[in-house]
Motif scaffolding. Structure first.
Motif, PDB file in Angstrom:
ATOM      1  N   SER A 196      10.925 -18.265   1.341  1.00 48.70           N
ATOM      2  CA  SER A 196      12.264 -18.274   1.930  1.00 48.70           C
ATOM      3  C   SER A 196      12.946 -16.956   1.602  1.00 48.70           C
ATOM      4  CB  SER A 196      13.106 -19.427   1.365  1.00 48.70           C
ATOM      5  OG  SER A 196      12.571 -20.681   1.689  1.00 48.70           O
ATOM      6  N   LEU A 197      13.588 -16.361   2.595  1.00 49.17           N
ATOM      7  CA  LEU A 197      14.359 -15.136   2.393  1.00 49.17           C
ATOM      8  C   LEU A 197      15.836 -15.473   2.577  1.00 49.17           C
ATOM      9  CD1 LEU A 197      11.419 -14.255   3.413  1.00 49.17           C
ATOM     10  CD2 LEU A 197      12.492 -12.044   3.879  1.00 49.17           C
ATOM     11  N   ILE A 198      16.627 -15.267   1.524  1.00 44.88           N
ATOM     12  CA  ILE A 198      18.054 -15.605   1.558  1.00 44.88           C
ATOM     13  C   ILE A 198      18.854 -14.324   1.759  1.00 44.88           C
ATOM     14  CG2 ILE A 198      19.990 -16.493   0.203  1.00 44.88           C
ATOM     15  CD1 ILE A 198      16.491 -17.742  -0.492  1.00 44.88           C
ATOM     16  N   VAL A 199      19.655 -14.299   2.825  1.00 51.42           N
ATOM     17  CA  VAL A 199      20.426 -13.101   3.182  1.00 51.42           C
ATOM     18  C   VAL A 199      21.918 -13.433   3.154  1.00 51.42           C
ATOM     19  CG1 VAL A 199      20.784 -11.290   4.897  1.00 51.42           C
ATOM     20  CG2 VAL A 199      18.534 -12.390   4.705  1.00 51.42           C
ATOM     21  N   PRO A 200      22.657 -13.010   2.120  1.00 53.04           N
ATOM     22  CA  PRO A 200      24.114 -13.219   2.118  1.00 53.04           C
ATOM     23  C   PRO A 200      24.768 -12.210   3.053  1.00 53.04           C
ATOM     24  CG  PRO A 200      23.463 -11.964   0.187  1.00 53.04           C
ATOM     25  CD  PRO A 200      22.185 -12.302   0.921  1.00 53.04           C
ATOM     26  N   ALA A 201      25.762 -12.653   3.810  1.00 50.18           N
ATOM     27  CA  ALA A 201      26.379 -11.747   4.789  1.00 50.18           C
ATOM     28  C   ALA A 201      27.889 -11.961   4.826  1.00 50.18           C
ATOM     29  CB  ALA A 201      25.784 -11.990   6.176  1.00 50.18           C
ATOM     30  N   TYR A 202      28.627 -10.880   4.634  1.00 50.66           N
ATOM     31  CA  TYR A 202      30.091 -10.922   4.742  1.00 50.66           C
ATOM     32  C   TYR A 202      30.529  -9.745   5.610  1.00 50.66           C
ATOM     33  CZ  TYR A 202      35.030 -10.669   3.564  1.00 50.66           C
ATOM     34  OH  TYR A 202      36.400 -10.610   3.638  1.00 50.66           O
ATOM     35  N   ASN A 203      31.028 -10.050   6.807  1.00 51.43           N
ATOM     36  CA  ASN A 203      31.447  -9.024   7.770  1.00 51.43           C
ATOM     37  C   ASN A 203      30.335  -7.990   8.002  1.00 51.43           C
ATOM     38  OD1 ASN A 203      33.917 -10.305   7.944  1.00 51.43           O
ATOM     39  ND2 ASN A 203      34.975  -8.887   6.580  1.00 51.43           N
ATOM     40  N   GLU A 204      29.175  -8.482   8.424  1.00 51.15           N
ATOM     41  CA  GLU A 204      27.986  -7.647   8.598  1.00 51.15           C
ATOM     42  C   GLU A 204      27.492  -7.617  10.045  1.00 51.15           C
ATOM     43  OE1 GLU A 204      26.760  -5.669   6.555  1.00 51.15           O
ATOM     44  OE2 GLU A 204      27.141  -6.334   4.503  1.00 51.15           O
ATOM     45  N   GLU A 205      28.404  -7.740  11.004  1.00 50.40           N
ATOM     46  CA  GLU A 205      27.972  -7.801  12.408  1.00 50.40           C
ATOM     47  C   GLU A 205      27.238  -6.535  12.857  1.00 50.40           C
ATOM     48  OE1 GLU A 205      31.012  -7.986  15.345  1.00 50.40           O
ATOM     49  OE2 GLU A 205      32.374  -6.624  14.294  1.00 50.40           O
ATOM     50  N   HIS A 206      27.504  -5.403  12.216  1.00 48.79           N
ATOM     51  CA  HIS A 206      26.872  -4.147  12.632  1.00 48.79           C
ATOM     52  C   HIS A 206      25.559  -3.892  11.887  1.00 48.79           C
ATOM     53  CE1 HIS A 206      30.360  -3.240  15.024  1.00 48.79           C
ATOM     54  NE2 HIS A 206      31.162  -3.300  13.965  1.00 48.79           N
ATOM     55  N   ARG A 207      25.491  -4.214  10.597  1.00 53.29           N
ATOM     56  CA  ARG A 207      24.290  -3.905   9.819  1.00 53.29           C
ATOM     57  C   ARG A 207      23.254  -5.029   9.861  1.00 53.29           C
ATOM     58  NH1 ARG A 207      25.985  -1.504   4.050  1.00 53.29           N
ATOM     59  NH2 ARG A 207      26.777  -3.626   3.733  1.00 53.29           N
ATOM     60  N   LEU A 208      23.707  -6.267  10.080  1.00 54.55           N
ATOM     61  CA  LEU A 208      22.805  -7.415  10.018  1.00 54.55           C
ATOM     62  C   LEU A 208      21.711  -7.408  11.091  1.00 54.55           C
ATOM     63  CD1 LEU A 208      22.200 -10.069   8.514  1.00 54.55           C
ATOM     64  CD2 LEU A 208      23.803 -11.220  10.067  1.00 54.55           C
ATOM     65  N   PRO A 209      22.008  -7.062  12.359  1.00 56.83           N
ATOM     66  CA  PRO A 209      20.952  -7.126  13.383  1.00 56.83           C
ATOM     67  C   PRO A 209      19.728  -6.269  13.054  1.00 56.83           C
ATOM     68  CG  PRO A 209      23.100  -6.935  14.419  1.00 56.83           C
ATOM     69  CD  PRO A 209      23.315  -6.715  12.951  1.00 56.83           C
ATOM     70  N   GLY A 210      19.932  -5.044  12.640  1.00 54.86           N
ATOM     71  CA  GLY A 210      18.808  -4.167  12.311  1.00 54.86           C
ATOM     72  C   GLY A 210      17.981  -4.701  11.154  1.00 54.86           C
ATOM     73  N   ALA A 211      18.675  -5.207  10.116  1.00 59.26           N
ATOM     74  CA  ALA A 211      17.967  -5.745   8.955  1.00 59.26           C
ATOM     75  C   ALA A 211      17.160  -6.983   9.331  1.00 59.26           C
ATOM     76  CB  ALA A 211      18.967  -6.079   7.847  1.00 59.26           C
ATOM     77  N   LEU A 212      17.728  -7.857  10.159  1.00 58.16           N
ATOM     78  CA  LEU A 212      17.014  -9.075  10.560  1.00 58.16           C
ATOM     79  C   LEU A 212      15.846  -8.757  11.487  1.00 58.16           C
ATOM     80  CD1 LEU A 212      19.896 -11.671  11.142  1.00 58.16           C
ATOM     81  CD2 LEU A 212      18.307 -11.528   9.208  1.00 58.16           C
ATOM     82  N   ASP A 213      16.026  -7.791  12.383  1.00 58.92           N
ATOM     83  CA  ASP A 213      14.917  -7.395  13.260  1.00 58.92           C
ATOM     84  C   ASP A 213      13.729  -6.909  12.438  1.00 58.92           C
ATOM     85  OD1 ASP A 213      15.831  -7.989  15.836  1.00 58.92           O
ATOM     86  OD2 ASP A 213      16.975  -6.122  15.981  1.00 58.92           O
ATOM     87  N   GLU A 214      13.994  -6.032  11.472  1.00 57.70           N
ATOM     88  CA  GLU A 214      12.916  -5.508  10.626  1.00 57.70           C
ATOM     89  C   GLU A 214      12.265  -6.638   9.824  1.00 57.70           C
ATOM     90  OE1 GLU A 214      12.269  -2.795   6.618  1.00 57.70           O
ATOM     91  OE2 GLU A 214      14.178  -2.645   7.695  1.00 57.70           O
ATOM     92  N   THR A 215      13.101  -7.520   9.268  1.00 54.19           N
ATOM     93  CA  THR A 215      12.591  -8.613   8.434  1.00 54.19           C
ATOM     94  C   THR A 215      11.718  -9.567   9.235  1.00 54.19           C
ATOM     95  OG1 THR A 215      14.499  -8.502   6.944  1.00 54.19           O
ATOM     96  CG2 THR A 215      13.275 -10.582   7.011  1.00 54.19           C
ATOM     97  N   LEU A 216      12.188  -9.981  10.395  1.00 52.07           N
ATOM     98  CA  LEU A 216      11.450 -10.970  11.188  1.00 52.07           C
ATOM     99  C   LEU A 216      10.210 -10.363  11.835  1.00 52.07           C
ATOM    100  CD1 LEU A 216      14.615 -12.770  12.421  1.00 52.07           C
ATOM    101  CD2 LEU A 216      12.693 -13.932  11.318  1.00 52.07           C
ATOM    102  N   ASN A 217      10.245  -9.090  12.194  1.00 49.90           N
ATOM    103  CA  ASN A 217       9.035  -8.429  12.688  1.00 49.90           C
ATOM    104  C   ASN A 217       7.949  -8.436  11.624  1.00 49.90           C
ATOM    105  OD1 ASN A 217      10.054  -7.861  15.223  1.00 49.90           O
ATOM    106  ND2 ASN A 217      10.794  -5.811  14.665  1.00 49.90           N
ATOM    107  N   TYR A 218       8.335  -8.107  10.401  1.00 49.52           N
ATOM    108  CA  TYR A 218       7.369  -8.117   9.295  1.00 49.52           C
ATOM    109  C   TYR A 218       6.807  -9.522   9.076  1.00 49.52           C
ATOM    110  CZ  TYR A 218       5.746  -8.586   4.507  1.00 49.52           C
ATOM    111  OH  TYR A 218       5.002  -8.906   3.396  1.00 49.52           O
ATOM    112  N   LEU A 219       7.675 -10.517   9.041  1.00 53.28           N
ATOM    113  CA  LEU A 219       7.231 -11.888   8.765  1.00 53.28           C
ATOM    114  C   LEU A 219       6.320 -12.404   9.881  1.00 53.28           C
ATOM    115  CD1 LEU A 219      10.621 -13.344   7.463  1.00 53.28           C
ATOM    116  CD2 LEU A 219       8.581 -12.842   6.094  1.00 53.28           C
ATOM    117  N   GLN A 220       6.654 -12.100  11.126  1.00 59.03           N
ATOM    118  CA  GLN A 220       5.824 -12.542  12.246  1.00 59.03           C
ATOM    119  C   GLN A 220       4.447 -11.879  12.219  1.00 59.03           C
ATOM    120  OE1 GLN A 220       8.398 -11.866  15.724  1.00 59.03           O
ATOM    121  NE2 GLN A 220       8.471 -14.078  15.985  1.00 59.03           N
TER     122      GLN A 220
END
Length: 335
Positions: free
Chosen positions: A69-93
């Motif tokens: 499980s990967l836990i990602v805390p996010a507070y006002n991260e609408e700009h930085r979160l998409p890139g981080a999640l794309d990289e994370t999920l590409n790796y996991l897939q």
């Protein structure tokens, strides 16, 4: 002369009142958190945005259902979160495609964001399904420590990794922590007590913590940072040493992995809710005698950090609470 003496007396009285008030506030807050009452109650369900059907909410006391499980805390991260999640999920897939036994989930914890973070997170839940990506909403801002605690308590992995929403650390570096945990678990089974030596145990059953570290980058950072930031960093390290003891050079790196057994012990006891919860994790690891590994990770400074000079008083406040709470016995550790 008489005026100066009067001023000195007034300042002394003011300082004494302030010190007494601060000490009283620390004691009051320490007692208030004695039974962990300051935490957010667990949500009973996750919502599946595709079907709008409720999904049962797991708990850290339940058996593991995923490998990681990967836990990602996010507070006002609408700009930085998409890139981080794309990289994370590409790796996991990609990893899941190579290894059919590899299963994963990403748990995003929205810590009361007031921007578009919630919608960004739900877009990823829609795209990857609630089986692989889940969102926890805290409603209002409680702090990074509380967001991670909530994510840890309601994840399904044998291994649980916390990582920041800015993508400052390469997600593939989780393999460094993962390999270290497996190596320690192997040694524990070979040389440990009869329980740890049981060959039927899963990795989730052996309490181990692995901390990503930026300590190897410190020399370069000292050369490029402003002098006052270096002064504050060194001062903070001294305070951490006094509060939690030695052993971990970089307590504040947001890239940490725990086995399920370790997370169960640690995150049912965590009381600090903001930046210094990392120090409390180290303290509790020592109390439970959970093996700790510190491993260098690739790290890049990403603009938009929430840590600033105003964070320092809050950090000192939390470490004062922790020191008083545990050393006085007011904060009980539950096993």
């Amino acid at each position: 002369m008489g005026f100066m003496w009067t001023m000195f007396q007034s300042l002394l009285i003011f300082a004494s009142i302030f010190a007494f008030g601060l000490a009283a506030a620390i004691v009051f807050e320490t007692i208030r958190r004695k039974y962990n009452y300051a935490h957010v109650e667990a949500p009973p369900i996750f919502e599946d945005p595709n079907s709008l059907k409720p999904v049962p909410c797991p708990h850290i006391l339940d058996p593991a259902e995923k490998y990681i499980s990967l836990i990602v805390p996010a507070y006002n991260e609408e700009h930085r979160l998409p890139g981080a999640l794309d990289e994370t999920l590409n790796y996991l897939q990609q990893r899941a495609a190579k290894d059919k036994s590899f299963s994963y989930e990403v748990v995003i914890v929205d810590d009361g964001s007031v921007d578009g973070t919630k919608q960004v997170a739900f877009d990823f839940v829609n795209r990857y399904t609630v089986e692989n990506v889940r969102l926890i909403l805290l409603g209002r801002n409680h702090g990074k420590g509380e967001a991670i605690r909530k994510g840890m308590l309601h994840s399904r992995g044998e291994l649980l990794l916390m990582l920041d929403a800015d993508g400052a650390t390469k997600v593939s570096d989780l393999e460094k922590l993962e390999n270290q945990i497996h190596a320690v678990a192997k040694r524990e089974r070979k040389f440990g007590d009869s329980a740890a030596s049981d060959s039927t145990l899963r990795i989730s059953d052996v309490p181990i913590a692995a901390f990503g570290s930026r300590a190897h980058l410190e020399e370069k950072a000292l050369a490029t940072r402003k002098w006052y930031r270096n002064f504050l960093m060194k001062g903070f390290h001294v305070v951490v040493l006094l509060a939690a003891g030695s052993g971990i050079r970089d307590t504040q790196c947001g890239f940490k992995m725990f086995t399920r057994a370790a997370a169960r012990k640690l995150f049912t006891n965590i009381r600090l809710k903001r930046w210094c919860f990392d120090v409390e994790v180290v303290y509790l690891c020592k109390w439970f005698r959970i093996p700790m590994i510190e491993t260098s990770v690739n790290w890049t400074e990403i603009p938009g950090s929430k840590v600033n000079l105003l964070s320092i008083p809050n950090m000192l406040w939390e470490m004062a609470l922790m020191s008083l709470g545990y050393r006085s016995g007011i904060w009980k550790i539950y096993t």
